[in-house]
Design an enzyme around this catalytic site. Structure first.
Site, short mmCIF file in Angstrom:
data_model
loop_
_atom_site.label_atom_id
_atom_site.label_comp_id
_atom_site.label_asym_id
_atom_site.label_seq_id
_atom_site.Cartn_x
_atom_site.Cartn_y
_atom_site.Cartn_z
N LYS A 1 0.83 -1.20 0.00
CA LYS A 1 0.00 0.00 0.00
C LYS A 1 0.87 1.26 0.00
O LYS A 1 1.84 1.34 0.75
CB LYS A 1 -0.93 -0.01 1.21
CG LYS A 1 -1.94 -1.15 1.15
CD LYS A 1 -2.83 -1.22 2.38
CE LYS A 1 -2.08 -1.70 3.60
NZ LYS A 1 -2.96 -1.98 4.76
N THR B 1 -9.19 8.43 8.94
CA THR B 1 -8.43 7.32 8.36
C THR B 1 -8.26 6.17 9.34
O THR B 1 -7.56 5.22 9.05
CB THR B 1 -7.03 7.81 7.93
OG1 THR B 1 -6.42 8.44 9.08
CG2 THR B 1 -7.11 8.80 6.80
N GLY C 1 -8.64 2.88 10.81
CA GLY C 1 -9.16 1.60 10.31
C GLY C 1 -9.13 1.42 8.81
O GLY C 1 -9.75 0.50 8.28
N THR C 2 -8.40 2.31 8.12
CA THR C 2 -8.33 2.22 6.65
C THR C 2 -7.79 0.86 6.19
O THR C 2 -8.33 0.23 5.28
CB THR C 2 -7.42 3.33 6.09
OG1 THR C 2 -7.90 4.58 6.58
CG2 THR C 2 -7.44 3.35 4.58
N GLY C 3 -6.70 0.41 6.84
CA GLY C 3 -6.07 -0.85 6.44
C GLY C 3 -6.98 -2.05 6.68
O GLY C 3 -7.10 -2.93 5.83
N CYS C 4 -7.64 -2.07 7.85
CA CYS C 4 -8.58 -3.16 8.15
C CYS C 4 -9.69 -3.19 7.11
O CYS C 4 -10.10 -4.25 6.63
CB CYS C 4 -9.22 -2.93 9.53
SG CYS C 4 -8.03 -2.83 10.86
#
Lengths: 552, 552
Positions: free
Chosen positions: A201, A274, A276-279
């Site tokens: 990412k 942002t 929790g964006t990755g989850c």
């Protein structure tokens, strides 16, 4: 189920009834509800999937940081996974925060005990190491288990820059990722660990379109996926934004074991929402894979979903707030019509018009047919006024009719200049392409509601605006093939690139947006709009084909 | 937030943007995702609320039972609650499984430390004691804490029969709840514990309408809320079901501290998809309270939401599966028009028609105006055919026109019998009520899409069917005021109560259902349909007013 008296009027059955897709999240809990299994369950739900979960650790956290972590006993982690997998047919699994080596090892062993090596469903591993606020979410000793045991089971791992650097540090000398080229190198190294694909990412690396092109020049086998960029000939949508070429971009790199490499390019969004964006991204990919979407498309859709979640987030909490997991975005309609849109905007008619070489007879034929078309177009706005329930829409429809009446004044003037009398213009025999397009819009207005009609009218409004902008932009580049000075069609180009027309485009876009906001479309409705849009674009292209061929 | 190029085409902003309503669930985790905080978060999301959570215990469970429970340390429960409440403005709190006395005490103390006694937001306490599968979810020693400390903070407690009996056993001699009267007694005793209201759930007690009436006779101060029953004059919706009076019902009892008592009556549903029903109901009530809905309406809506979740559940797992939390039900449209619907169906015109005492001149006037109305009605189906995109709808619209042409044959025959010639009938001056209704339907068809037009046409179709059924039913009861033998209008009643007309009603209902299923309506659209339905019902009533007054 017994047929119940309620069924008739009160309950609209879910389209997913009887065929729900199940997904399992093995991750931590986030009390504030924006990350961890909470984000995963919300994301699964937003994708129409049924979510189950096995908790590895609980966090006490909010938008300002992590206040505490409670580890679940690893045997209880196994118990939860077994409870779900013993009973349910899970179609994809996502792992998030695994906390420590013992937990990671337990997750691996439990999955291995539940599935044969080839029977494991798509597994997306988000190697969560550190929270946005800097809290350690994975003990260092767990990294080795992840790399040696979990990654080899994984369909995809989704590290960010920091996580990738940490993982790479376990494989050799320190490697810092500072550029797109570095990202490709890092992804290539990570894939050697044994997963089927790496999505590295790029949120922490800013890039421009020129960087993307430079990387592609160096590595021509890297595909560039721009589906989540407004796209070529979509300048019209960049209202209020800087020029497309100078836009700050985020590039995510997907590296697959078969050697396929893809850079996903999207505009960077500045936002504090942002958390929790990755989850969210990894669970959106898992949901897509569960539904059978191929990997590249799954990533593309998941990125679109996640970004829209950031863009539509409501501000909650004092720090980094969560995304909005339940925005109404189900799909985008313009990207699908990308090829036909390009054929339309960059049509030979437009190119020759820009060069000034367009056969005068073709242009006169075009203007005469456009004059007839505009009668349909004005009538369609009359129909829109008739269908309106508010004075606002009645007024804007009427105003557009007045604009069209002004526009036909120009047509008359053009024609007079080219020796066509008002009478000849009025009595022009109508080409089939003109009838097809004009009657299609009126028929769409008869069939559907005001928004569907607006959608048909927008393709025309936006298209001419786009053509005007595209020619102006080409004209501005050095050694351009577009010639404005002395171009017999300069007036036409100026009109459509000009502020008055572009302002009308903006109002049109705002109207469509507010309609969709007030009455969010279902999936069926959105797909219907896409069809209308694609159909109009094709009819527009057909109109220029007709003009070039002096068609009847 | 920067205006992003995507915004125009891809993202439809959520209507809730910028004003999200936050709810906190303090409960256990359910790995299978149908109960506990998972059910709560799904329910909050389905209500457009943002969900946060504090976990008290984790369960490893599936649709067959509970395989294990892991208790969270109580100080960590406090930490999670503090993390959420320190940062966020929570508008309602729901408590579920509290596991043991220490946890329950911690929850109470933490809430008291976060809020002033008068500052606590609406608190719904679901006194979860035992799982559906019989697993203990609350240690007995916790009951006292609940009763002495948590209930006094609560806006509402929501015990089922078993939980209420357990709570009552702590207050005095054993009391078993076997009837509606017992439920009222139990609720009255429970409220003395100190909560503001008790919702005693009646899922484990079967009742009939006669039991409800009997209880109401004994306790005339008990209100009966039938909003979730098809309702009087809604027999038309009971297609395929047993008679309304013999339907098995579920009755929930709401007892408020100010003495207000309400029995919520709804049809019983047979289903194995009941895992998490209690969690879902209590969190739906919390979500409604968070949004500012008054208590009785909150309960009514939450019951409707929960039942629809059971009805639309997809079958997953080998045992008791979860509800569908994301059905498309946002609201029901017919109940809102209940009063006007009753005025219409039980209109004096209908009553006199049933008695056979209706003035012949009024009936002739009615038939002549109805003849003119049916021309609009047939044209509206012509418009529906014109708006159709499928041969199926073109065919059913056309078939309806043929049915109308058959119906006007009856009108002509009636008129001839009453001395009105075909020519006189054809040249009947049109009453304003006829024009209003007919033109309204055509205008609705011009404005909106096919479903909106169908909605306008349904009120008429269903209404006459309902009138037919109502009169037939009245006629069947002993000493009925309806006289069929020798009634000059018997033919008319037989026509609308008859199988041919009722079959047409069923097809109409199925068409509407399938439209709504294929293209689930937004909240705005559903509200629009409600308005159309209410408007048509009012215009129908106006039509009969006109007939009675021989109006012009």
């Amino acid at each position: 189920m017994a047929r119940d008296p309620w069924m008739h009027v009160n309950v609209v059955e879910s389209p997913s009834r009887g065929r729900s897709t199940l997904v399992l999240s093995i991750a931590g809990s986030d009390s504030v509800g924006g990350a961890g299994i909470q984000a995963d369950l919300k994301t699964f739900a937003a994708h129409g999937c049924y979510g189950t979960s096995a908790l590895t650790a609980l966090t006490a956290q909010n938008t300002m940081g992590v206040q505490g972590i409670h580890r679940c006993p690893s045997e209880f982690v196994a118990k939860q996974i077994n409870s779900v997998l013993d009973d349910l047919d899970v179609r994809a699994i996502k792992t998030g925060m695994l906390y420590d080596a013992e937990t990671a090892k337990t997750v691996v062993d439990t999955l291995k005990s539940c599935f044969s090596p080839s029977g494991i469903p798509p597994l997306v591993c988000d190697p969560v190491c550190v929270s946005t606020s800097g809290h350690t979410l994975l003990h260092e000793d767990a990294l080795e288990i992840l790399m040696s045991e979990l990654f080899p089971l994984s369909t995809l791992i989704t590290p960010n820059k920091a996580e990738a650097e940490l993982l790479l540090s376990k494989m050799g000398p320190e490697f810092l990722i500072g550029s797109l080229d570095d990202m490709l190198t890092a992804a290539e190294r990570l894939i050697s660990v044994g997963c089927k694909a790496v999505l590295l990412k790029g949120g922490h690396i800013t890039a421009r379109m020129e960087d993307v092109f430079a990387t592609q020049t160096k590595s021509p086998d890297v595909k560039v996926n721009k589906q989540n960029l407004p796209g070529e000939n979509m300048e019209i949508l960049l209202v209020g934004s800087p020029n497309y070429d100078t836009l700050d971009l985020v590039v995510d790199v997907l590296y697959q074991r078969d050697g396929q490499k893809t850079m996903f390019v999207r505009p960077r969004i500045e936002s504090s929402s942002t958390h929790g964006t990755g989850c969210t991204l990894s669970s959106a990919i898992a949901a897509q894979l569960a539904k059978g979407t191929p990997l590249e498309a799954a990533v593309e859709k998941a990125v679109l979903y996640t970004n829209a979640g950031i863009q539509t987030a409501f501000l909650i909490g004092k720090g980094h707030g969560p995304l909005n997991h339940f925005h109404n975005l189900r799909d985008s309609f313009i990207p699908r019509t990308r090829e036909i849109w390009k054929e339309y905007v960059e049509h030979d008619f437009v190119r020759q018009l820009g060069k000034g070489t367009l056969d005068r007879a073709c242009f006169v034929h075009f203007v005469r047919q456009d004059y007839l078309y505009l009668k349909y177009y004005a009538r369609a706005y009359g129909l829109l006024a008739a269908k309106s329930t508010s004075f606002v829409l009645i007024e804007s429809s009427t105003q557009t009719i007045l604009n069209v009446l002004h526009e036909i004044g120009n047509h008359k003037a053009f024609c007079a200049k080219f020796g066509v009398t008002a009478d000849e213009l009025e009595n022009t025999p109508e080409s089939a392409a003109t009838t097809a397009y004009g009657a299609y819009i009126l028929d769409t207005g008869l069939q559907g509601d005001t928004t569907k009609l607006l959608m048909a009218l927008m393709a025309c409004l936006l298209g001419y605006g786009e053509v005007g902008l595209w020619l102006k932009k080409q004209a501005a580049s050095p050694n351009s093939w577009v010639v404005l000075d002395g171009n017999p069609y300069q007036h036409w180009i100026d009109d459509y690139a000009g502020e008055i027309y572009q302002a009308a485009v903006r109002i049109g876009l705002e109207t469509i947006e507010s309609c969709a906001e007030a009455d969010p479309p279902s999936e069926a409705r959105l797909s219907d709009w896409t069809k209308v849009w694609a159909r109009c674009t094709r009819l527009e292209k057909g109109f220029w084909d007709m003009a070039m061929q002096l068609g009847e």
